[in-house]
Design an enzyme around this catalytic site. Structure first.
Site, PDB file in Angstrom:
ATOM      1  N   LYS A 134       0.836  -1.216   0.000  1.00  0.00           N
ATOM      2  CA  LYS A 134       0.000   0.000   0.000  1.00  0.00           C
ATOM      3  C   LYS A 134       0.866   1.260   0.000  1.00  0.00           C
ATOM      4  O   LYS A 134       0.621   2.186  -0.768  1.00  0.00           O
ATOM      5  CB  LYS A 134      -0.920   0.023   1.232  1.00  0.00           C
ATOM      6  CG  LYS A 134      -1.897  -1.142   1.305  1.00  0.00           C
ATOM      7  CD  LYS A 134      -2.819  -1.027   2.491  1.00  0.00           C
ATOM      8  CE  LYS A 134      -2.132  -1.130   3.833  1.00  0.00           C
ATOM      9  NZ  LYS A 134      -1.510  -2.452   4.103  1.00  0.00           N
TER      10      LYS A 134
ATOM     11  N   ARG B  74     -10.256   0.285   8.376  1.00  0.00           N
ATOM     12  CA  ARG B  74      -9.747  -1.064   8.620  1.00  0.00           C
ATOM     13  C   ARG B  74     -10.813  -1.946   9.269  1.00  0.00           C
ATOM     14  O   ARG B  74     -10.584  -3.115   9.511  1.00  0.00           O
ATOM     15  CB  ARG B  74      -8.610  -0.983   9.634  1.00  0.00           C
ATOM     16  CG  ARG B  74      -7.242  -0.685   9.081  1.00  0.00           C
ATOM     17  CD  ARG B  74      -6.477  -1.923   8.804  1.00  0.00           C
ATOM     18  NE  ARG B  74      -5.130  -2.034   9.279  1.00  0.00           N
ATOM     19  CZ  ARG B  74      -4.104  -1.267   8.989  1.00  0.00           C
ATOM     20  NH1 ARG B  74      -4.245  -0.201   8.279  1.00  0.00           N
ATOM     21  NH2 ARG B  74      -2.918  -1.572   9.429  1.00  0.00           N
TER      22      ARG B  74
ATOM     23  N   ARG C   9      12.108  -5.023   5.454  1.00  0.00           N
ATOM     24  CA  ARG C   9      11.677  -3.638   5.158  1.00  0.00           C
ATOM     25  C   ARG C   9      12.455  -2.638   6.011  1.00  0.00           C
ATOM     26  O   ARG C   9      12.708  -2.857   7.189  1.00  0.00           O
ATOM     27  CB  ARG C   9      10.183  -3.471   5.467  1.00  0.00           C
ATOM     28  CG  ARG C   9       9.770  -1.990   5.463  1.00  0.00           C
ATOM     29  CD  ARG C   9       8.305  -1.768   5.393  1.00  0.00           C
ATOM     30  NE  ARG C   9       7.563  -2.343   6.488  1.00  0.00           N
ATOM     31  CZ  ARG C   9       6.233  -2.352   6.529  1.00  0.00           C
ATOM     32  NH1 ARG C   9       5.535  -1.819   5.550  1.00  0.00           N
ATOM     33  NH2 ARG C   9       5.600  -2.895   7.547  1.00  0.00           N
TER      34      ARG C   9
ATOM     35  N   ARG D 168      10.587  -1.248  11.620  1.00  0.00           N
ATOM     36  CA  ARG D 168       9.412  -1.065  12.470  1.00  0.00           C
ATOM     37  C   ARG D 168       9.374  -2.124  13.568  1.00  0.00           C
ATOM     38  O   ARG D 168       9.697  -3.281  13.327  1.00  0.00           O
ATOM     39  CB  ARG D 168       8.135  -1.142  11.612  1.00  0.00           C
ATOM     40  CG  ARG D 168       7.832   0.166  10.920  1.00  0.00           C
ATOM     41  CD  ARG D 168       6.714   0.101   9.921  1.00  0.00           C
ATOM     42  NE  ARG D 168       5.523  -0.634  10.299  1.00  0.00           N
ATOM     43  CZ  ARG D 168       4.418  -0.690   9.544  1.00  0.00           C
ATOM     44  NH1 ARG D 168       4.383  -0.021   8.387  1.00  0.00           N
ATOM     45  NH2 ARG D 168       3.388  -1.383   9.923  1.00  0.00           N
TER      46      ARG D 168
ATOM     47  N   ARG E   2      -0.782  -9.516  12.850  1.00  0.00           N
ATOM     48  CA  ARG E   2      -1.370  -8.467  11.982  1.00  0.00           C
ATOM     49  C   ARG E   2      -2.172  -9.106  10.858  1.00  0.00           C
ATOM     50  O   ARG E   2      -3.226  -8.606  10.469  1.00  0.00           O
ATOM     51  CB  ARG E   2      -0.250  -7.577  11.419  1.00  0.00           C
ATOM     52  CG  ARG E   2       0.278  -6.597  12.452  1.00  0.00           C
ATOM     53  CD  ARG E   2       1.659  -6.072  12.093  1.00  0.00           C
ATOM     54  NE  ARG E   2       1.705  -5.336  10.854  1.00  0.00           N
ATOM     55  CZ  ARG E   2       2.831  -5.095  10.184  1.00  0.00           C
ATOM     56  NH1 ARG E   2       3.991  -5.536  10.637  1.00  0.00           N
ATOM     57  NH2 ARG E   2       2.797  -4.413   9.063  1.00  0.00           N
TER      58      ARG E   2
END
Ligand code: G5P
Ligand code: MG
Length: 226
Positions: A19, A93, A127, A160, A171
């Site tokens: 996203k 969400r 990431r 993160r 998640r």
């Protein structure tokens, strides 16, 4: 190209589906204003605001923050961009959040990025993020020019706290239970456009073509009898 009217779009997809990556491309290509609920929350955590301190453990554990908290935060931010065309990333969400959004504005289209969970797990552990801008990198996919530093500012990149294998699993579970019903909500309204695949570079041309058609219908070639 100048947009003829205000255009409001939502981008959805599981954690790590791309996203943020696709939003960056949409901003660059179409000039929409990007508003990411995750970036906003992380900015609050970093600045140690009251809200940030309260929400940090929720985020770190891979749980959604309460609907009323995130809705208030997003609606406040939206006021400052109400005269712009925008792209909402990470909100809504839950169905309750989608209903709240509906009560304040009408969304033109919802882009759904559909990437298999197995692909996602590999991506998220490699990431790296530039926290102030939300720019995302990946050691395998789009590494920074200088390791550990943001390409634009030269500032340090971070990983993160919620990108650990256990939290990624939580998640994804929360996505299945709480967020997939939102896809159904928009599908039933005829607003959902799904793009499936395992590589952003292959998905992106389809999203770009779809948005071009939506944003600039006047540029579509008219095919018909002479
Ligand atoms: P966020 O910040 O909204 P998520 O979990 O929805 O977080 P995330 O992790 O930010 O989504 P993304 O934006 O979908 O993922 O993906 P991305 O960052 O662009 O890409 C992931 C990685 O893959 C990057 O390293 C990228 O470079 C790489 N990549 C992209 N494409 C490819 C490819 O083709 N190949 C490869 N190899 N790599 C690729 O939300 C965080 C938390 O905030 C709270 C929740 O606690 C949430 O868990 N929150 C909310 N809570 C309640 N309600 C809301 N509305 C909330 N919004 C946020
Ligand atoms: Mg993101």
């Amino acid at each position: 190209m100048v947009l003829q009217r205000i255009f409001r779009t939502v981008i959805m997809g599981p954690p790590g589906s791309g996203k943020g990556t696709v939003s960056g491309r949409i901003v660059k290509r179409f000039g929409l204003t990007h508003l990411s609920s995750g970036d906003l929350l992380r900015a609050n955590v970093k600045a140690q605001t009251e809200l940030g301190l309260l929400m940090k453990s929720c985020i770190d554990q891979g749980q959604l923050v309460p609907d009323d908290v995130i809705s208030r935060l997003i609606l406040t931010e939206m006021r400052s961009i109400e005269k712009s065309s925008w792209l909402l990333d990470g909100f809504p969400r839950t169905v309750a959040q989608a209903e709240t959004l509906d009560s304040v504005c009408s969304v033109d289209t919802v882009i759904n990025i559909d990437v298999p969970f197995q692909t996602i797990k590999q991506r998220l552990t490699s990431r790296w993020l530039h926290l102030p801008s939300g720019r995302v990198y990946n050691i395998d996919f789009n590494p920074p020019k200088i390791s550990g530093l943001d390409d634009v500012t030269g500032e340090p990149l971070i990983q993160r706290d919620d990108d650990t294998p256990e939290t990624i699993t939580r998640r994804l579970k929360s996505y299945e239970i709480q967020t997939q019903p939102v896809l159904e909500y928009y599908r039933s309204k005829g607003m959902l456009e799904t793009f499936s695949g395992t590589e952003t570079n292959k998905i992106w041309p389809h999203i770009q073509a779809f948005l071009s058609k939506k944003l600039f219908p006047q540029n579509e070639k008219v095919v018909g009898k002479a």
